[in-house]
Design an enzyme around this catalytic site. Structure first.
Site, PDB file in Angstrom:
ATOM      1  N   LYS A 144       0.829  -1.212   0.000  1.00  0.00           N
ATOM      2  CA  LYS A 144       0.000   0.000   0.000  1.00  0.00           C
ATOM      3  C   LYS A 144       0.862   1.260   0.000  1.00  0.00           C
ATOM      4  O   LYS A 144       0.463   2.283  -0.560  1.00  0.00           O
ATOM      5  CB  LYS A 144      -0.961  -0.007   1.189  1.00  0.00           C
ATOM      6  CG  LYS A 144      -2.102  -0.994   1.010  1.00  0.00           C
ATOM      7  CD  LYS A 144      -3.234  -0.742   1.984  1.00  0.00           C
ATOM      8  CE  LYS A 144      -4.382  -1.691   1.748  1.00  0.00           C
ATOM      9  NZ  LYS A 144      -5.401  -1.624   2.793  1.00  0.00           N
ATOM     10  N   LYS A 160     -10.433  -5.389  -4.709  1.00  0.00           N
ATOM     11  CA  LYS A 160     -11.418  -4.325  -4.860  1.00  0.00           C
ATOM     12  C   LYS A 160     -10.807  -3.146  -5.602  1.00  0.00           C
ATOM     13  O   LYS A 160     -11.492  -2.390  -6.246  1.00  0.00           O
ATOM     14  CB  LYS A 160     -11.842  -3.804  -3.473  1.00  0.00           C
ATOM     15  CG  LYS A 160     -12.757  -4.730  -2.707  1.00  0.00           C
ATOM     16  CD  LYS A 160     -13.203  -4.079  -1.396  1.00  0.00           C
ATOM     17  CE  LYS A 160     -12.457  -4.635  -0.212  1.00  0.00           C
ATOM     18  NZ  LYS A 160     -12.956  -4.257   1.084  1.00  0.00           N
ATOM     19  N   LYS A 206      -3.888 -11.568  -6.479  1.00  0.00           N
ATOM     20  CA  LYS A 206      -5.214 -11.820  -5.902  1.00  0.00           C
ATOM     21  C   LYS A 206      -6.231 -10.860  -6.516  1.00  0.00           C
ATOM     22  O   LYS A 206      -5.880  -9.736  -6.901  1.00  0.00           O
ATOM     23  CB  LYS A 206      -5.176 -11.690  -4.373  1.00  0.00           C
ATOM     24  CG  LYS A 206      -5.108 -10.277  -3.867  1.00  0.00           C
ATOM     25  CD  LYS A 206      -5.635 -10.109  -2.445  1.00  0.00           C
ATOM     26  CE  LYS A 206      -5.687  -8.614  -2.166  1.00  0.00           C
ATOM     27  NZ  LYS A 206      -6.206  -8.175  -0.939  1.00  0.00           N
TER      28      LYS A 206
HETATM   29  P1  TYM Z   1     -10.687  -6.580   3.208  1.00  0.00           P
HETATM   30  O1  TYM Z   1     -11.815  -5.620   3.287  1.00  0.00           O
HETATM   31  O2  TYM Z   1      -9.532  -6.241   2.344  1.00  0.00           O
HETATM   32  O3  TYM Z   1     -11.219  -7.986   2.717  1.00  0.00           O
HETATM   33  C1  TYM Z   1     -12.303  -8.627   3.361  1.00  0.00           C
HETATM   34  C2  TYM Z   1     -12.114 -10.124   3.397  1.00  0.00           C
HETATM   35  O4  TYM Z   1     -12.013 -10.654   2.078  1.00  0.00           O
HETATM   36  C3  TYM Z   1     -10.847 -11.469   1.979  1.00  0.00           C
HETATM   37  N1  TYM Z   1     -10.346 -11.375   0.605  1.00  0.00           N
HETATM   38  C4  TYM Z   1     -10.151 -12.419  -0.203  1.00  0.00           C
HETATM   39  N2  TYM Z   1     -10.324 -13.738  -0.024  1.00  0.00           N
HETATM   40  C5  TYM Z   1     -10.046 -14.557  -1.071  1.00  0.00           C
HETATM   41  N3  TYM Z   1      -9.598 -14.106  -2.273  1.00  0.00           N
HETATM   42  C6  TYM Z   1      -9.409 -12.787  -2.502  1.00  0.00           C
HETATM   43  N4  TYM Z   1      -9.006 -12.366  -3.682  1.00  0.00           N
HETATM   44  C7  TYM Z   1      -9.691 -11.878  -1.436  1.00  0.00           C
HETATM   45  N5  TYM Z   1      -9.611 -10.524  -1.306  1.00  0.00           N
HETATM   46  C8  TYM Z   1     -10.006 -10.232  -0.051  1.00  0.00           C
HETATM   47  C9  TYM Z   1      -9.893 -10.870   3.001  1.00  0.00           C
HETATM   48  O5  TYM Z   1      -8.891 -11.791   3.370  1.00  0.00           O
HETATM   49  C10 TYM Z   1     -10.828 -10.534   4.131  1.00  0.00           C
HETATM   50  O6  TYM Z   1     -11.094 -11.688   4.903  1.00  0.00           O
HETATM   51  N6  TYM Z   1      -8.172  -5.865   7.387  1.00  0.00           N
HETATM   52  C11 TYM Z   1      -9.318  -6.546   6.864  1.00  0.00           C
HETATM   53  C12 TYM Z   1     -10.606  -6.166   7.577  1.00  0.00           C
HETATM   54  C13 TYM Z   1     -10.519  -6.327   9.046  1.00  0.00           C
HETATM   55  C14 TYM Z   1     -10.534  -7.546   9.766  1.00  0.00           C
HETATM   56  C15 TYM Z   1     -10.453  -7.168  11.146  1.00  0.00           C
HETATM   57  C16 TYM Z   1     -10.619  -8.877   9.391  1.00  0.00           C
HETATM   58  C17 TYM Z   1     -10.440  -5.314   9.945  1.00  0.00           C
HETATM   59  N7  TYM Z   1     -10.380  -5.829  11.220  1.00  0.00           N
HETATM   60  C18 TYM Z   1     -10.436  -8.155  12.132  1.00  0.00           C
HETATM   61  C19 TYM Z   1     -10.606  -9.842  10.400  1.00  0.00           C
HETATM   62  C20 TYM Z   1     -10.513  -9.481  11.759  1.00  0.00           C
HETATM   63  C21 TYM Z   1      -9.451  -6.175   5.405  1.00  0.00           C
HETATM   64  O7  TYM Z   1      -8.995  -5.166   4.980  1.00  0.00           O
HETATM   65  O8  TYM Z   1     -10.195  -6.984   4.662  1.00  0.00           O
END
Ligand code: TYM
Length: 333
Positions: A115, A200, A197
């Site tokens: 990032k 978004k 991967k």
């Molecule tokens: P975020 O918003 O980037 O993504 C949300 C969830 O989607 C999963 N993910 C994927 N899984 C499989 N293939 C992909 N291409 C893919 N892209 C995203 C991510 O692994 C995630 O599970 N930091 C976290 C949000 C968060 C969080 C937490 C998660 C904040 N606090 C506490 C767990 C526990 C995040 O940015 O996810």
């Protein structure tokens, strides 16, 4: 909340439109686990602002994400759904945990490095502190398990380290959480580049299927998806990354196992296979989008869910925070 059940925590950032990667890697799992755990599912808007956001869009995406959780089958009667910023304990515990985290380990985080490269004009402290806030999220609720995609594994490992560090200095306070990753689907790849991967915020939107994409867009994107040399439809991530990614997506959306999908497509050409994957995904997304729109029209209902979620989450979080404050020597009245 049932005392006998273990606790589960997860969250998604309300940024852009979610992809089928977010759905497969995280939200779909949440639904299947909601009967067996006391679940807390947050909308991580405090994490979202580590990258500059348009305020009106952030507000809109926040409510859209809540509607999406519910449209996907997350039941607000069974789970606690809330917005991270509605529970001040997240920021408060984050501050304490900062004093148990080393600058060097944050600098080494892969996502921070990625990032920072992408937002070179805004490498803010929040971006670096992101994993500590995530640790605070998880540890506040005493989560036993955290279902996430593989891209969050490093953050989960650091949350475990921080918990153990604190427990060692004081006495056992935090539950050390376990990550839960899907066997297939913990990393859904970009349709145009199987080494990346699906994201978004991908530069080329044609590599990502957004949950908000209409049928024609979904079909068009799958039609263009990269396959591999050869012609066999076989699950082999090392040698056939593109086809394996499509098989994973298909198996999840069709509710079939990978071997069942392989059998179904034996002898079928890549073109026909990609069309079948696209149609299956589009067929599932349409009702989900309709339900999300229906929910979004009922703002009073969504606000009610958020209000009760914030109350339940705050109660649980306060209990942990006050334990922590006591242990570290903060005078309490
Ligand atoms: P975020 O918003 O980037 O993504 C949300 C969830 O989607 C999963 N993910 C994927 N899984 C499989 N293939 C992909 N291409 C893919 N892209 C995203 C991510 O692994 C995630 O599970 N930091 C976290 C949000 C968060 C969080 C937490 C998660 C904040 N606090 C506490 C767990 C526990 C995040 O940015 O996810």
């Amino acid at each position: 909340m049932e005392e006998s059940k273990k606790t589960l925590y997860s969250a998604v950032q309300p940024t852009n439109s979610l992809t089928i990667g977010n759905y497969i890697g995280a939200i779909k799992n949440w639904v299947s686990l909601q009967n067996d755990y006391n679940c807390f599912y947050a909308i991580a808007n405090m994490h979202a602002i580590t990258v500059r956001q348009n305020p009106a869009e952030l507000r809109k995406n926040t409510l859209s994400l809540l509607a999406l959780y519910i449209a996907c089958g997350v039941d607000p009667e069974k789970c606690t759904l809330y917005i991270q910023s509605h529970v001040p304990a997240h920021a408060e515990l984050c501050w304490v945990l900062n004093t148990f985290t080393y600058v060097g380990e944050m600098e080494r985080m892969t996502q921070f490095k990625d990032k920072s490269a992408k937002h070179a004009d805004n490498i803010n402290m929040g971006l670096m502190d992101y994993p500590v806030l995530m640790a605070a999220d998880i540890l506040l609720y005493g989560a036993d398990v955290v279902p996430v995609g593989l891209d969050q594994r490093q953050h989960l490992e650091i949350a475990r380290d921080i918990a153990q560090r604190f427990n060692n200095v004081y006495s056992p306070t935090f539950t050390v959480p376990e990550g839960v990753y899907m066997k297939h689907g913990a990393k859904i790849n970009d349709l145009l580049d199987s080494t990346k991967k699906m994201s978004k915020s991908a530069e080329n939107v044609n590599g990502s299927i957004f949950l908000s994409d209409d049928r024609d867009t979904v079909l068009r994107k799958f039609k263009r998806a990269v396959t591999d040399s050869g012609s066999e439809i076989k699950y082999d991530p090392d040698n056939k990354a593109g086809v394996s990614n499509l098989l994973t997506i298909y198996s999840v959306f069709a509710g079939k196992t990978i071997p069942e999908a392989e059998k179904q497509f034996a002898g079928v050409g890549y073109g026909e296979f990609k069309l079948a994957v696209g149609e299956t995904v589009a067929d599932k997304l349409a009702p989900l989008q309709a339900e999300q729109a229906r929910l979004l029209a009922d703002k009073a209902y969504l606000d009610g869910v958020l209000k009760s979620g914030a109350e339940k989450a705050s109660y649980a979080a306060r209990k942990t925070l006050s334990k922590v404050y006591k242990k570290i020597g903060f005078y309490q009245i």
